[in-house]
Design a protein around this motif. Structure first.
Motif, PDB file in Angstrom:
ATOM      1  N   ILE A   1     -32.161 -25.994  35.086  1.00 13.41           N
ATOM      2  CA  ILE A   1     -31.041 -25.523  34.268  1.00 13.41           C
ATOM      3  C   ILE A   1     -30.425 -24.265  34.865  1.00 13.41           C
ATOM      4  O   ILE A   1     -29.220 -24.015  34.733  1.00 13.41           O
ATOM      5  N   ASP A   2     -31.221 -23.467  35.576  1.00 15.80           N
ATOM      6  CA  ASP A   2     -30.703 -22.244  36.193  1.00 15.80           C
ATOM      7  C   ASP A   2     -29.636 -22.549  37.232  1.00 15.80           C
ATOM      8  O   ASP A   2     -28.711 -21.762  37.434  1.00 15.80           O
ATOM      9  N   SER A   3     -29.753 -23.699  37.899  1.00 16.45           N
ATOM     10  CA  SER A   3     -28.820 -24.053  38.963  1.00 16.45           C
ATOM     11  C   SER A   3     -27.612 -24.843  38.468  1.00 16.45           C
ATOM     12  O   SER A   3     -26.570 -24.850  39.121  1.00 16.45           O
ATOM     13  N   PHE A   4     -27.732 -25.500  37.309  1.00 12.22           N
ATOM     14  CA  PHE A   4     -26.673 -26.415  36.869  1.00 12.22           C
ATOM     15  C   PHE A   4     -26.065 -26.041  35.523  1.00 12.22           C
ATOM     16  O   PHE A   4     -25.365 -26.840  34.910  1.00 12.22           O
ATOM     17  N   GLN A   5     -26.309 -24.823  35.059  1.00 10.66           N
ATOM     18  CA  GLN A   5     -25.790 -24.410  33.756  1.00 10.66           C
ATOM     19  C   GLN A   5     -24.269 -24.421  33.725  1.00 10.66           C
ATOM     20  O   GLN A   5     -23.651 -24.646  32.684  1.00 10.66           O
ATOM     21  N   SER A   6     -23.627 -24.193  34.871  1.00  7.02           N
ATOM     22  CA  SER A   6     -22.165 -24.146  34.931  1.00  7.02           C
ATOM     23  C   SER A   6     -21.523 -25.496  34.623  1.00  7.02           C
ATOM     24  O   SER A   6     -20.315 -25.565  34.366  1.00  7.02           O
ATOM     25  N   LEU A   7     -22.294 -26.573  34.645  1.00  3.68           N
ATOM     26  CA  LEU A   7     -21.751 -27.899  34.353  1.00  3.68           C
ATOM     27  C   LEU A   7     -21.613 -28.150  32.853  1.00  3.68           C
ATOM     28  O   LEU A   7     -21.152 -29.211  32.441  1.00  3.68           O
ATOM     29  N   GLY A   8     -22.009 -27.186  32.042  1.00  6.45           N
ATOM     30  CA  GLY A   8     -21.899 -27.368  30.603  1.00  6.45           C
ATOM     31  C   GLY A   8     -23.001 -28.253  30.048  1.00  6.45           C
ATOM     32  O   GLY A   8     -22.748 -29.100  29.178  1.00  6.45           O
ATOM     33  N   LEU A   9     -24.224 -28.045  30.540  1.00  9.41           N
ATOM     34  CA  LEU A   9     -25.357 -28.842  30.096  1.00  9.41           C
ATOM     35  C   LEU A   9     -26.290 -28.002  29.228  1.00  9.41           C
ATOM     36  O   LEU A   9     -26.289 -26.781  29.281  1.00  9.41           O
ATOM     37  N   ARG A  10     -27.102 -28.692  28.449  1.00  6.65           N
ATOM     38  CA  ARG A  10     -28.131 -28.045  27.651  1.00  6.65           C
ATOM     39  C   ARG A  10     -29.468 -28.703  27.962  1.00  6.65           C
ATOM     40  O   ARG A  10     -29.549 -29.918  28.108  1.00  6.65           O
ATOM     41  N   ALA A  11     -30.510 -27.883  28.056  1.00  3.84           N
ATOM     42  CA  ALA A  11     -31.862 -28.382  28.291  1.00  3.84           C
ATOM     43  C   ALA A  11     -32.649 -28.268  26.992  1.00  3.84           C
ATOM     44  O   ALA A  11     -32.836 -27.170  26.461  1.00  3.84           O
ATOM     45  N   VAL A  12     -33.072 -29.392  26.460  1.00 12.36           N
ATOM     46  CA  VAL A  12     -33.772 -29.435  25.180  1.00 12.36           C
ATOM     47  C   VAL A  12     -35.255 -29.696  25.428  1.00 12.36           C
ATOM     48  O   VAL A  12     -35.621 -30.624  26.158  1.00 12.36           O
ATOM     49  N   ALA A  13     -36.107 -28.876  24.809  1.00 14.64           N
ATOM     50  CA  ALA A  13     -37.548 -29.043  24.971  1.00 14.64           C
ATOM     51  C   ALA A  13     -38.006 -30.367  24.360  1.00 14.64           C
ATOM     52  O   ALA A  13     -37.456 -30.830  23.351  1.00 14.64           O
ATOM     53  N   ILE A  14     -39.001 -30.983  25.015  1.00 17.45           N
ATOM     54  CA  ILE A  14     -39.573 -32.240  24.543  1.00 17.45           C
ATOM     55  C   ILE A  14     -40.994 -31.967  24.048  1.00 17.45           C
ATOM     56  O   ILE A  14     -41.759 -31.241  24.693  1.00 17.45           O
ATOM     57  N   GLU A  15     -41.346 -32.540  22.916  1.00 20.15           N
ATOM     58  CA  GLU A  15     -42.703 -32.388  22.399  1.00 20.15           C
ATOM     59  C   GLU A  15     -43.693 -33.098  23.334  1.00 20.15           C
ATOM     60  O   GLU A  15     -43.465 -34.242  23.732  1.00 20.15           O
ATOM     61  N   HIS A  16     -44.772 -32.417  23.702  1.00 18.31           N
ATOM     62  CA  HIS A  16     -45.744 -32.951  24.664  1.00 18.31           C
ATOM     63  C   HIS A  16     -45.015 -33.468  25.912  1.00 18.31           C
ATOM     64  O   HIS A  16     -45.067 -34.655  26.235  1.00 18.31           O
ATOM     65  N   PRO A  17     -44.308 -32.589  26.612  1.00 18.55           N
ATOM     66  CA  PRO A  17     -43.396 -33.026  27.677  1.00 18.55           C
ATOM     67  C   PRO A  17     -44.121 -33.558  28.909  1.00 18.55           C
ATOM     68  O   PRO A  17     -45.303 -33.268  29.133  1.00 18.55           O
TER      69      PRO A  17
END
Length: 289
Positions: free
Chosen positions: A243-259
């Motif tokens: 996410i640090d590299s692609f945040q400019s694309l307008g993305l969100r990183a959502v945590a997954i339970e037991h990922p």
């Protein structure tokens, strides 16, 4: 027994064909045959059986190959150690890494490394056969998934990485803090093709949680996957740090339970001399991750 003769011998061990070995060595076949005979006379036993056009290594040949490879490795180690001593910092550093997502994150590390070792030529080689490349001396360092213990390798664990769900910032799940595995079955995905490390890891995780993802598109590039997410074609599951590299694309990183997660290691041959440049690169890898 000369180094040149051992070099010829090892090439013939690899090719098991006098004409091919001579061609790759840049010498004539009679010259190669003569040098092998000299070597056989010195050790007192045949190193190869010649059966018509077929060349087969003898048991003595296999023994000599084992020790000849060690000798050649020690010669290379000596050269590298002397180069370090003279502070020339020239030469090459070859690093095999997991394709797509891991090699993408090395750019900033390489910039800083170049400032300290401007004369060292660096090759970052995306690979799905990292361990064998290290063992075959095709690369100096491997960076990949944790492996089983191997007496031939030194291994350094440096990072445990979790995965997250990536969606467009206007996706219905973008505001969620956490999503449960079974909820992922409701949305379309864009993912790596089967056979990629990242995809196989997700496949195994899905089996563990008894779920099945709906895959709309597959591509082997993390950049193209995130661009597809930006165009709202589907979501993807990728390492959290991306996410640090692609945040400019307008993305969100959502945590997954037991990922899903993976353990990353660096490994190198335990009989190989690591240059100051190689040791510095590995230290920077540890600090960076």
């Amino acid at each position: 027994m000369e180094i040149r003769q051992l070099h010829y011998f090892l090439m013939l061990c690899k090719e098991l064909h006098f004409s091919e070995a001579a061609h790759k060595l840049g010498i004539s076949q009679p010259t190669l045959s003569q040098q092998i005979r000299v070597l056989e006379d010195e050790v007192g036993v045949p190193l190869f059986d010649r059966m018509g056009k077929k060349t087969v290594q003898t048991e003595a040949g296999a023994i000599l190959e084992h020790y000849a490879r060690q000798m050649m490795q020690q010669m290379e180690n000596a050269k590298r150690a002397i180069a370090d001593l003279t502070h020339l910092n020239t030469g090459h550093l070859r690093v095999a890494v997991l394709p797509s997502d891991l090699d993408y994150r090395l750019t900033s590390l390489l910039v800083e490394f170049h400032k300290e070792f401007p004369n060292t030529q660096v090759q970052i080689i995306p690979s799905i056969d990292i361990v064998n490349q290290v063992l075959n001396n095709e690369v100096d360092i491997g960076v990949g998934l944790a492996i089983e213990p191997d007496s031939r390798l030194n291994r350094i664990a440096f990072y445990t990485e979790t995965y997250r769900l990536y969606v467009h910032e206007q996706h219905s799940l973008a505001s969620r803090e956490l999503i449960k595995p079974h909820e992922l079955q409701r949305i379309p995905f864009v993912m790596y093709p089967n056979g990629f490390y990242g995809r196989e890891l997700i496949n195994e995780w899905c089996k563990e949680h008894a779920i099945e993802l709906k895959i709309l598109m597959e591509t082997g590039s993390v950049t193209s996957l995130f661009q597809l997410v930006r165009e709202r074609i589907g979501a993807t599951i990728q390492p959290s740090q991306l996410i640090d590299s692609f945040q400019s694309l307008g993305l969100r990183a959502v945590a997954i339970e037991h990922p899903p997660s993976r353990d990353l290691e660096m490994y190198y041959r335990n009989d190989k001399y690591l240059s100051a440049a190689a040791r510095t690169f590995m230290k920077r890898m540890e600090n960076s991750f």
